[in-house]
Design a protein around this motif. Sequence first.
Motif, PDB file in Angstrom:
ATOM      1  N   MET A  20      43.501  34.329  44.446  1.00  0.00           N
ATOM      2  CA  MET A  20      42.571  33.671  43.263  1.00  0.00           C
ATOM      3  C   MET A  20      41.485  32.743  44.129  1.00  0.00           C
ATOM      4  O   MET A  20      41.901  32.197  45.309  1.00  0.00           O
ATOM      5  CB  MET A  20      43.092  32.995  42.337  1.00  0.00           C
ATOM      6  CG  MET A  20      43.910  33.899  41.400  1.00  0.00           C
ATOM      7  SD  MET A  20      44.832  33.035  40.277  1.00  0.00           S
ATOM      8  CE  MET A  20      46.386  33.436  40.596  1.00  0.00           C
ATOM      9  N   ALA A  50      40.917  29.693  39.462  1.00  0.00           N
ATOM     10  CA  ALA A  50      40.716  31.080  39.475  1.00  0.00           C
ATOM     11  C   ALA A  50      39.304  31.551  38.804  1.00  0.00           C
ATOM     12  O   ALA A  50      39.185  32.544  38.511  1.00  0.00           O
ATOM     13  CB  ALA A  50      41.572  31.548  38.823  1.00  0.00           C
ATOM     14  N   ASP A  54      39.836  35.953  39.568  1.00  0.00           N
ATOM     15  CA  ASP A  54      41.233  35.607  39.084  1.00  0.00           C
ATOM     16  C   ASP A  54      42.205  36.378  39.607  1.00  0.00           C
ATOM     17  O   ASP A  54      43.323  36.647  39.293  1.00  0.00           O
ATOM     18  CB  ASP A  54      41.338  35.680  37.541  1.00  0.00           C
ATOM     19  CG  ASP A  54      40.951  37.221  37.069  1.00  0.00           C
ATOM     20  OD1 ASP A  54      40.787  38.191  37.815  1.00  0.00           O
ATOM     21  OD2 ASP A  54      40.883  37.002  35.830  1.00  0.00           O
TER      22      ASP A  54
END
Length: 143
Positions: A20, A50, A54
């Motif tokens: 992330m 994030a 993500d």
Amino acid sequence: MEIHYLQKLKDNSTIFQSKMRGVSEKEIKEFEKQTKVKFPKSYKEYLYLAGDYDGDLMMLRGYSGMRDLERPKFRKFIESYKKKAGVNIKRPHWDFTGEEDGFYFFYLDENTEDPKIYSCEWAFGEVEIESYYDLTFSEFINR
């Protein structure tokens, strides 16, 4: 940024093979200014950890990165689907991920650092808005 709610996410920043990428506190403040939204602490932590990418955080459907969510194209996309489905949420809220048949959101007027999550889904002319298993944002992410 000091992490209070998403320590598990911080400790597990690589899921499967994807790492992330977060955004800076300065970028988060600019995002709040641009969207005219004061985000709860747990969501700011998510963006910090994030918000740029993500990774393989599979629990979030559709778009969820800050760069996606700030795009006018995404906002128009989700708003057009909400309108077409007949979604009418009167309280201030933030859609933090979405796709063609629904989205997840939290209310902005609950005055909490870790708000409850709600899902909004539609099918066959029916709109369903409900608490998502009574989870807070941090519980949702940490699952």
